[in-house]
Design a protein around this motif. Structure first.
Motif, PDB file in Angstrom:
ATOM      1  N   VAL A  74      76.545  36.841  59.749  1.00 24.48           N
ATOM      2  CA  VAL A  74      75.302  36.606  60.486  1.00 24.48           C
ATOM      3  C   VAL A  74      75.220  35.151  60.940  1.00 24.48           C
ATOM      4  O   VAL A  74      75.405  34.226  60.142  1.00 24.48           O
ATOM      5  CB  VAL A  74      74.080  36.948  59.593  1.00 24.48           C
ATOM      6  CG1 VAL A  74      72.782  36.642  60.336  1.00 24.48           C
ATOM      7  CG2 VAL A  74      74.132  38.404  59.161  1.00 24.48           C
ATOM      8  N   THR A 126      84.260  35.389  55.899  1.00 24.36           N
ATOM      9  CA  THR A 126      84.426  36.855  55.961  1.00 24.36           C
ATOM     10  C   THR A 126      85.909  37.221  55.886  1.00 24.36           C
ATOM     11  O   THR A 126      86.273  38.234  55.279  1.00 24.36           O
ATOM     12  CB  THR A 126      83.766  37.418  57.239  1.00 24.36           C
ATOM     13  OG1 THR A 126      82.421  36.956  57.287  1.00 24.36           O
ATOM     14  CG2 THR A 126      83.771  38.943  57.259  1.00 24.36           C
ATOM     15  N   THR A 145      84.888  36.882  61.976  1.00 22.07           N
ATOM     16  CA  THR A 145      84.497  35.717  61.188  1.00 22.07           C
ATOM     17  C   THR A 145      84.306  34.542  62.127  1.00 22.07           C
ATOM     18  O   THR A 145      84.975  34.465  63.164  1.00 22.07           O
ATOM     19  CB  THR A 145      85.555  35.395  60.120  1.00 22.07           C
ATOM     20  OG1 THR A 145      85.081  34.345  59.278  1.00 22.07           O
ATOM     21  CG2 THR A 145      86.892  34.999  60.724  1.00 22.07           C
ATOM     22  N   THR A 146      83.404  33.649  61.797  1.00 22.24           N
ATOM     23  CA  THR A 146      83.215  32.453  62.630  1.00 22.24           C
ATOM     24  C   THR A 146      83.765  31.219  61.918  1.00 22.24           C
ATOM     25  O   THR A 146      84.496  30.430  62.509  1.00 22.24           O
ATOM     26  CB  THR A 146      81.730  32.278  62.989  1.00 22.24           C
ATOM     27  OG1 THR A 146      81.271  33.476  63.618  1.00 22.24           O
ATOM     28  CG2 THR A 146      81.531  31.106  63.961  1.00 22.24           C
ATOM     29  N   ALA A 161      78.959  31.567  52.502  1.00 19.03           N
ATOM     30  CA  ALA A 161      79.240  30.202  52.040  1.00 19.03           C
ATOM     31  C   ALA A 161      78.751  29.183  53.055  1.00 19.03           C
ATOM     32  O   ALA A 161      78.639  29.475  54.241  1.00 19.03           O
ATOM     33  CB  ALA A 161      80.744  30.041  51.839  1.00 19.03           C
TER      34      ALA A 161
HETATM   35  C1  LIG Z   1      75.262  28.075  63.017  1.00 18.84           C
HETATM   36  C2  LIG Z   1      75.045  29.013  61.849  1.00 18.84           C
HETATM   37  C3  LIG Z   1      74.000  29.922  61.886  1.00 18.84           C
HETATM   38  C4  LIG Z   1      73.779  30.774  60.775  1.00 18.84           C
HETATM   39  N1  LIG Z   1      72.730  31.657  60.837  1.00 18.84           N
HETATM   40  C5  LIG Z   1      72.462  32.422  59.738  1.00 18.84           C
HETATM   41  C6  LIG Z   1      71.343  33.309  59.738  1.00 18.84           C
HETATM   42  O1  LIG Z   1      70.627  33.466  60.727  1.00 18.84           O
HETATM   43  N2  LIG Z   1      71.083  34.013  58.593  1.00 18.84           N
HETATM   44  C7  LIG Z   1      71.869  33.890  57.475  1.00 18.84           C
HETATM   45  O2  LIG Z   1      71.568  34.529  56.474  1.00 18.84           O
HETATM   46  N3  LIG Z   1      72.964  33.090  57.466  1.00 18.84           N
HETATM   47  C8  LIG Z   1      73.269  32.353  58.568  1.00 18.84           C
HETATM   48  N4  LIG Z   1      74.362  31.529  58.577  1.00 18.84           N
HETATM   49  C9  LIG Z   1      75.238  31.504  57.394  1.00 18.84           C
HETATM   50  C10 LIG Z   1      76.507  32.340  57.605  1.00 18.84           C
HETATM   51  O3  LIG Z   1      76.210  33.719  57.707  1.00 18.84           O
HETATM   52  C11 LIG Z   1      77.422  32.093  56.378  1.00 18.84           C
HETATM   53  O4  LIG Z   1      77.801  30.728  56.405  1.00 18.84           O
HETATM   54  C12 LIG Z   1      78.631  32.993  56.348  1.00 18.84           C
HETATM   55  O5  LIG Z   1      79.372  32.706  55.168  1.00 18.84           O
HETATM   56  C13 LIG Z   1      79.506  32.828  57.589  1.00 18.84           C
HETATM   57  O6  LIG Z   1      80.603  33.710  57.503  1.00 18.84           O
HETATM   58  P1  LIG Z   1      81.945  33.416  58.335  1.00 18.84           P
HETATM   59  O7  LIG Z   1      82.533  32.147  57.753  1.00 18.84           O
HETATM   60  O8  LIG Z   1      82.820  34.583  58.077  1.00 18.84           O
HETATM   61  O9  LIG Z   1      81.555  33.289  59.764  1.00 18.84           O
HETATM   62  C14 LIG Z   1      74.620  30.700  59.653  1.00 18.84           C
HETATM   63  C15 LIG Z   1      75.703  29.798  59.658  1.00 18.84           C
HETATM   64  C16 LIG Z   1      75.926  28.959  60.730  1.00 18.84           C
HETATM   65  C17 LIG Z   1      77.084  27.997  60.690  1.00 18.84           C
END
Ligand SMILES: Cc1cc2nc3c(=O)[nH]c(=O)nc-3n(C[C@H](O)[C@H](O)[C@H](O)COP(=O)(O)O)c2cc1C
Length: 176
Positions: free
Chosen positions: A57, A14, A9-10, A126
């Motif tokens: 992603v 997730t 997760t970033t 989200a």
């Molecule tokens: C810098 C950044 C780049 C992202 N790039 C994409 C992307 O290319 N495609 C997409 O569908 N979502 C993208 N997202 C949305 C993330 O996939 C979404 O916010 C997801 O909930 C992140 O999950 P995490 O909180 O577990 O990392 C991006 C979000 C961020 C902050």
């Protein structure tokens, strides 16, 4: 069954989704070990009967650390029931080309890892403005505007469809 749930997760969505998956699996009577991929190795796959891997992603790719983990353990993963959950914002929309792109991202990940999941599902994530720095905030406001979405940068917006996810998990891993 004993189920490994391993995730990257970033911004944290997730992790929240995988905690939900763990609760669903426990409610179905399974044993669960929930591990962030950064803490998963060394791992003894003999402890598990099935595995869920999940990542999110960012800029068109899933976390490399998760791909490295799947790659290191692809032989064990390919020998057990597995589920791959891919979290993104594109999954929340209805654009066919966005969904095709998500399929390609998941496929590239699996090819790189030499892992063939039993099933792959895309899960809507989200906007987590509470976790973004200045630059991410502006980038995400821009992305939202490209999709015609109005987002409040002072609060988080969750698109995860918990009922749909619960339906995916119902009865998994299939034993027949
Ligand atoms: C810098 C950044 C780049 C992202 N790039 C994409 C992307 O290319 N495609 C997409 O569908 N979502 C993208 N997202 C949305 C993330 O996939 C979404 O916010 C997801 O909930 C992140 O999950 P995490 O909180 O577990 O990392 C991006 C979000 C961020 C902050």
């Amino acid at each position: 069954m004993n189920i490994l749930i391993c995730y990257a997760t970033t911004e944290g969505q997730t992790r929240k989704i995988m905690r939900f998956c763990a609760d669903e699996m426990l409610a179905q009577g399974h044993g669960v070990e929930l591990l962030p991929v950064s803490e998963a190795d060394p791992i003894d796959f003999a402890r598990y009967d099935a595995a869920i891997l999940a990542g999110s992603v960012h800029i068109g790719a899933i976390q490399e650390e998760l791909c490295d983990f799947a790659s290191r353990h692809h032989a064990r993963l390919n020998a057990m029931p597995t589920l791959f959950l891919v979290v993104s914002l594109a999954a929340a929309g209805k654009d066919g080309s966005d969904h095709a792109e998500l399929d390609k991202i998941a496929e590239d990940f699996c090819n790189a890892a030499q892992w063939t999941p039993g099933a792959t599902h895309h899960v809507a994530g989200a906007f987590r403005f509470s976790e973004y720095d200045f630059f991410k905030t502006w980038a995400m406001r821009y992305i939202a505007s490209q999709y015609g979405q109005k987002v409040d940068p002072h609060s988080d917006t969750e698109y995860t469809d918990w009922d749909a996810l619960s339906a995916v998990l119902k009865g998994w891993p299939y034993t027949a």
